[in-house]
Enzyme design. Structure first.
Site, mmCIF file in Angstrom:
data_model
loop_
_atom_site.group_PDB
_atom_site.id
_atom_site.type_symbol
_atom_site.label_atom_id
_atom_site.label_comp_id
_atom_site.label_asym_id
_atom_site.label_seq_id
_atom_site.Cartn_x
_atom_site.Cartn_y
_atom_site.Cartn_z
ATOM 1 N N ASP A 223 46.948 7.966 36.870
ATOM 2 C CA ASP A 223 46.933 6.629 36.275
ATOM 3 C C ASP A 223 46.456 5.623 37.320
ATOM 4 O O ASP A 223 46.873 5.680 38.484
ATOM 5 C CB ASP A 223 48.332 6.248 35.787
ATOM 6 C CG ASP A 223 48.315 5.007 34.910
ATOM 7 O OD1 ASP A 223 48.000 5.141 33.710
ATOM 8 O OD2 ASP A 223 48.607 3.908 35.428
ATOM 9 N N ILE A 224 45.564 4.716 36.905
ATOM 10 C CA ILE A 224 45.085 3.677 37.820
ATOM 11 C C ILE A 224 46.188 2.646 38.015
ATOM 12 O O ILE A 224 46.740 2.113 37.043
ATOM 13 C CB ILE A 224 43.825 2.992 37.270
ATOM 14 C CG1 ILE A 224 42.715 4.021 37.039
ATOM 15 C CG2 ILE A 224 43.347 1.899 38.226
ATOM 16 C CD1 ILE A 224 41.476 3.443 36.381
ATOM 17 N N GLU B 188 43.796 3.852 30.917
ATOM 18 C CA GLU B 188 43.467 4.118 32.326
ATOM 19 C C GLU B 188 44.084 5.423 32.816
ATOM 20 O O GLU B 188 44.225 5.637 34.017
ATOM 21 C CB GLU B 188 43.945 2.957 33.205
ATOM 22 C CG GLU B 188 45.442 2.780 33.289
ATOM 23 C CD GLU B 188 46.010 1.839 32.234
ATOM 24 O OE1 GLU B 188 47.030 1.192 32.520
ATOM 25 O OE2 GLU B 188 45.435 1.750 31.130
ATOM 26 N N ASP C 140 35.590 -1.280 32.096
ATOM 27 C CA ASP C 140 34.918 -0.058 31.630
ATOM 28 C C ASP C 140 34.067 0.561 32.737
ATOM 29 O O ASP C 140 33.998 1.792 32.868
ATOM 30 C CB ASP C 140 34.040 -0.372 30.419
ATOM 31 C CG ASP C 140 34.852 -0.614 29.153
ATOM 32 O OD1 ASP C 140 36.064 -0.326 29.159
ATOM 33 O OD2 ASP C 140 34.267 -1.095 28.156
ATOM 34 N N ASN D 187 41.349 -5.790 34.541
ATOM 35 C CA ASN D 187 40.814 -6.333 33.288
ATOM 36 C C ASN D 187 41.024 -7.843 33.202
ATOM 37 O O ASN D 187 40.144 -8.588 32.749
ATOM 38 C CB ASN D 187 41.480 -5.653 32.093
ATOM 39 C CG ASN D 187 40.861 -4.304 31.772
ATOM 40 O OD1 ASN D 187 39.684 -4.077 32.024
ATOM 41 N ND2 ASN D 187 41.658 -3.404 31.222
#
Length: 238
Positions: free
Chosen positions: A115-116, A158, A132, A123
């Site tokens: 996971d980021i 993500e 994106d 964002n």
């Protein structure tokens, strides 16, 4: 993709009788004429054979088109459109086979949930288009960081996953830390400039014993990922 073309075969022969006729058809001819030839009969039979060939070729082309269409549908159903990676459905279709192989032959199948960290902030600051770009670049880096035989998918948002099978679990020592460092060391270049990222990873491996359900292994890795987040992010939890 080439389609095999159907060609009608007409046999001209001096042989007569039922036995000769049966033998000809058993050898694959479509029609049968004995000598001497009548030009009108020959023309009529060639015309009929042409109709048969057209119908057969139309059927072959339709079948080939349906095969291509079904293949494209399968790819769409199992591919993430943004990154080009497989999606969760693709992962689940492959994971069970790897777990069966591990149970039968030994080795290890490891599921890694990724996971980021703080992706919402990316964002919010740069916009979803740049977000994106980050997702696509991360997908490329993950793909390059592992072996061609490893499975890399985007689970959604993500979150990504990697599934690896090793004949000996000792062979994967350090690989997860290297993936972590690969993402951390170099910012991702986007249209809005360089974006620094870190990721959190949860790892769960099946090595022997009772065959687990694929969902159980995914849940285990997801719980490890949650633990990595709770422990401060930018780390691997086993």
């Amino acid at each position: 993709e080439e389609t095999n073309r159907y060609t009608a075969v007409i046999l001209f022969t001096a042989k007569e009788g039922v036995d000769a006729l049966v033998e000809a058809f058993e050898r694959g001819v479509d029609d049968y004429l004995t000598k001497p030839l009548d030009e009108r009969e020959l023309a009529a039979r060639v015309h009929a054979a042409g109709r048969i060939s057209t119908l057969q070729n139309t059927q072959l082309e339709t079948s080939a088109a349906l095969t291509r269409f079904n293949r494209q549908l399968q790819e769409l159903a199992t591919t993430d459109p943004l990154t080009g990676l497989g999606n969760r459905r693709y992962l689940e279709s492959r994971l069970n086979a790897l777990l069966l192989e591990t149970t039968a032959r030994g080795g290890a199948t490891c599921c890694v949930m990724i996971d980021i960290d703080h992706f919402k902030a990316v964002n919010d600051r740069y916009g979803h288009d740049v977000g994106d770009e980050v997702l696509k670049s991360l997908a490329t880096r993950l793909r390059r960081a592992v072996r061609p035989t490893d499975i890399v998918v985007r689970m959604g948002g993500e979150e990504f996953a990697v599934v690896m099978h090793y004949p000996d679990i000792r062979l994967n020592v350090g690989i997860f830390e290297r993936i972590l460092e690969t993402i951390q060391e170099r910012p991702i270049i986007t249209s809005a400039g360089a974006v620094a990222l870190t990721i959190s990873m949860g790892v769960c491996c099946h090595t022997h014993g009772t065959l687990p359900a694929p969902e159980a292994l995914l849940k285990c890795a997801d719980e490890k990922l949650y633990a990595a987040k709770e422990a401060g992010r930018n780390r691997v939890v086993y």
